[in-house]
Scaffold this motif. Structure first.
Motif, mmCIF file in Angstrom:
data_model
loop_
_atom_site.group_PDB
_atom_site.id
_atom_site.type_symbol
_atom_site.label_atom_id
_atom_site.label_comp_id
_atom_site.label_asym_id
_atom_site.label_seq_id
_atom_site.Cartn_x
_atom_site.Cartn_y
_atom_site.Cartn_z
ATOM 1 N N PRO A 116 25.171 11.258 3.842
ATOM 2 C CA PRO A 116 25.550 11.681 5.198
ATOM 3 C C PRO A 116 24.402 11.608 6.207
ATOM 4 O O PRO A 116 24.631 11.365 7.393
ATOM 5 C CB PRO A 116 26.013 13.123 5.007
ATOM 6 N N ALA A 117 23.173 11.786 5.739
ATOM 7 C CA ALA A 117 22.023 11.718 6.653
ATOM 8 C C ALA A 117 21.862 10.318 7.244
ATOM 9 O O ALA A 117 21.373 10.167 8.373
ATOM 10 C CB ALA A 117 20.751 12.129 5.928
ATOM 11 N N VAL A 118 22.283 9.292 6.504
ATOM 12 C CA VAL A 118 22.178 7.913 7.011
ATOM 13 C C VAL A 118 23.043 7.756 8.256
ATOM 14 O O VAL A 118 22.636 7.113 9.232
ATOM 15 C CB VAL A 118 22.578 6.895 5.919
ATOM 16 N N TYR A 119 24.239 8.329 8.239
ATOM 17 C CA TYR A 119 25.097 8.282 9.424
ATOM 18 C C TYR A 119 24.434 8.983 10.604
ATOM 19 O O TYR A 119 24.496 8.504 11.738
ATOM 20 C CB TYR A 119 26.452 8.948 9.146
ATOM 21 N N LEU A 120 23.828 10.095 10.328
ATOM 22 C CA LEU A 120 23.172 10.872 11.370
ATOM 23 C C LEU A 120 22.029 10.088 12.013
ATOM 24 O O LEU A 120 21.878 10.065 13.232
ATOM 25 C CB LEU A 120 22.644 12.188 10.798
ATOM 26 N N TYR A 121 21.239 9.405 11.190
ATOM 27 C CA TYR A 121 20.069 8.689 11.696
ATOM 28 C C TYR A 121 20.393 7.323 12.294
ATOM 29 O O TYR A 121 19.610 6.807 13.089
ATOM 30 C CB TYR A 121 19.020 8.531 10.595
ATOM 31 N N THR A 122 21.510 6.727 11.905
ATOM 32 C CA THR A 122 21.845 5.401 12.429
ATOM 33 C C THR A 122 22.916 5.457 13.512
ATOM 34 O O THR A 122 22.730 4.918 14.605
ATOM 35 C CB THR A 122 22.320 4.463 11.302
ATOM 36 N N LEU A 123 24.027 6.095 13.208
ATOM 37 C CA LEU A 123 25.135 6.096 14.152
ATOM 38 C C LEU A 123 24.965 7.115 15.267
ATOM 39 O O LEU A 123 25.515 6.937 16.360
ATOM 40 C CB LEU A 123 26.452 6.327 13.412
ATOM 41 N N GLY A 124 24.204 8.166 15.014
ATOM 42 C CA GLY A 124 23.930 9.160 16.059
ATOM 43 C C GLY A 124 23.254 8.550 17.278
ATOM 44 O O GLY A 124 23.756 8.686 18.405
ATOM 45 N N PRO A 125 22.110 7.868 17.089
ATOM 46 C CA PRO A 125 21.477 7.227 18.238
ATOM 47 C C PRO A 125 22.355 6.151 18.891
ATOM 48 O O PRO A 125 22.355 6.006 20.112
ATOM 49 C CB PRO A 125 20.206 6.593 17.643
ATOM 50 N N LEU A 126 23.099 5.400 18.062
ATOM 51 C CA LEU A 126 23.997 4.395 18.637
ATOM 52 C C LEU A 126 25.062 5.034 19.512
ATOM 53 O O LEU A 126 25.456 4.471 20.543
ATOM 54 C CB LEU A 126 24.675 3.581 17.528
ATOM 55 N N ALA A 127 25.555 6.205 19.110
ATOM 56 C CA ALA A 127 26.578 6.907 19.881
ATOM 57 C C ALA A 127 26.041 7.383 21.234
ATOM 58 O O ALA A 127 26.814 7.641 22.146
ATOM 59 C CB ALA A 127 27.110 8.091 19.082
ATOM 60 N N ILE A 128 24.746 7.493 21.363
ATOM 61 C CA ILE A 128 24.139 7.890 22.634
ATOM 62 C C ILE A 128 23.740 6.667 23.456
ATOM 63 O O ILE A 128 23.999 6.597 24.659
ATOM 64 C CB ILE A 128 22.908 8.789 22.385
ATOM 65 N N ILE A 129 23.127 5.689 22.809
ATOM 66 C CA ILE A 129 22.572 4.533 23.521
ATOM 67 C C ILE A 129 23.662 3.568 24.005
ATOM 68 O O ILE A 129 23.617 3.104 25.150
ATOM 69 C CB ILE A 129 21.543 3.809 22.626
ATOM 70 N N LEU A 130 24.634 3.240 23.157
ATOM 71 C CA LEU A 130 25.658 2.261 23.536
ATOM 72 C C LEU A 130 26.445 2.647 24.788
ATOM 73 O O LEU A 130 26.596 1.814 25.694
ATOM 74 C CB LEU A 130 26.608 1.990 22.374
ATOM 75 N N PRO A 131 26.939 3.882 24.898
ATOM 76 C CA PRO A 131 27.651 4.222 26.141
ATOM 77 C C PRO A 131 26.764 4.142 27.380
ATOM 78 O O PRO A 131 27.218 3.715 28.440
ATOM 79 C CB PRO A 131 28.123 5.661 25.911
ATOM 80 N N LEU A 132 25.504 4.544 27.244
ATOM 81 C CA LEU A 132 24.602 4.475 28.395
ATOM 82 C C LEU A 132 24.353 3.035 28.827
ATOM 83 O O LEU A 132 24.185 2.762 30.016
ATOM 84 C CB LEU A 132 23.279 5.170 28.073
ATOM 85 N N LEU A 133 24.321 2.110 27.868
ATOM 86 C CA LEU A 133 24.135 0.701 28.199
ATOM 87 C C LEU A 133 25.395 0.066 28.776
ATOM 88 O O LEU A 133 25.332 -0.785 29.662
ATOM 89 C CB LEU A 133 23.693 -0.079 26.953
ATOM 90 N N MET A 134 26.555 0.481 28.268
ATOM 91 C CA MET A 134 27.818 -0.135 28.671
ATOM 92 C C MET A 134 28.398 0.418 29.969
ATOM 93 O O MET A 134 29.121 -0.287 30.680
ATOM 94 C CB MET A 134 28.863 0.058 27.567
ATOM 95 N N LEU A 135 28.110 1.656 30.282
ATOM 96 C CA LEU A 135 28.769 2.333 31.392
ATOM 97 C C LEU A 135 28.637 1.623 32.746
ATOM 98 O O LEU A 135 29.636 1.492 33.460
ATOM 99 C CB LEU A 135 28.285 3.779 31.485
ATOM 100 N N PRO A 136 27.470 1.127 33.150
ATOM 101 C CA PRO A 136 27.412 0.430 34.443
ATOM 102 C C PRO A 136 28.300 -0.816 34.498
ATOM 103 O O PRO A 136 28.971 -1.049 35.506
ATOM 104 C CB PRO A 136 25.929 0.048 34.580
ATOM 105 N N SER A 137 28.333 -1.590 33.425
ATOM 106 C CA SER A 137 29.175 -2.791 33.419
ATOM 107 C C SER A 137 30.656 -2.447 33.468
ATOM 108 O O SER A 137 31.429 -3.102 34.166
ATOM 109 C CB SER A 137 28.892 -3.634 32.170
#
Length: 133
Positions: free
Chosen positions: A88-109
């Motif tokens: 479960p820690a792998v999800y936290l360390y990999t998908l957690g940051p992606l869940a924050i970074i991807l929306p911030l990158l996609m939102l302006p477009s």
């Protein structure tokens, strides 16, 4: 004929406008900047002078962004779970940051495409015939 829309030279191409908006460019000319800062739509295009302040994007761009990112992350999570034994820690360390970074990158477009769609469909004051009413 009743119910048939006749195209006029003033019709706006929705697909082309949304493509320009997703690239953060003016939906009218495709050259000027749509945003004056991260998510603040400029009052007018700095190239052609098209008024962009009529938009009413509100909550739609974040909703679309969350749906896209959520589906992406769930797909990745399911693939990881079916392929490997994942702690479960792998999800936290990999998908957690992606869940924050991807929306911030996609939102302006996504917001640019939504504003451009409104412009192309002459919604919310983008129709010169209905301005001021």
């Amino acid at each position: 004929m009743v119910g048939v829309k006749i195209k006029t030279p003033n019709d706006r191409n929705v697909g082309q406008s949304m493509w320009r908006g997703s690239r953060l460019k003016c939906p009218h000319c495709g050259s000027g900047h749509m945003f004056s800062s991260y998510l603040k739509v400029a009052k007018t295009c700095d190239n052609c002078g098209e008024e962009l302040h009529h938009h009413r994007a509100d909550d739609f761009p974040p909703y679309i962004t969350i749906v896209i990112v959520g589906h992406l992350l769930i797909g990745i999570m399911l693939h990881m779970e079916m392929t490997w034994q994942v702690a479960p820690a792998v999800y936290l360390y990999t998908l957690g940051p992606l869940a924050i970074i991807l929306p911030l990158l996609m939102l302006p477009s996504v917001k640019g495409a939504v504003v451009a769609m409104q412009w192309a469909n002459r919604m919310h004051g983008f129709d010169p015939a209905y301005r001021g009413t």
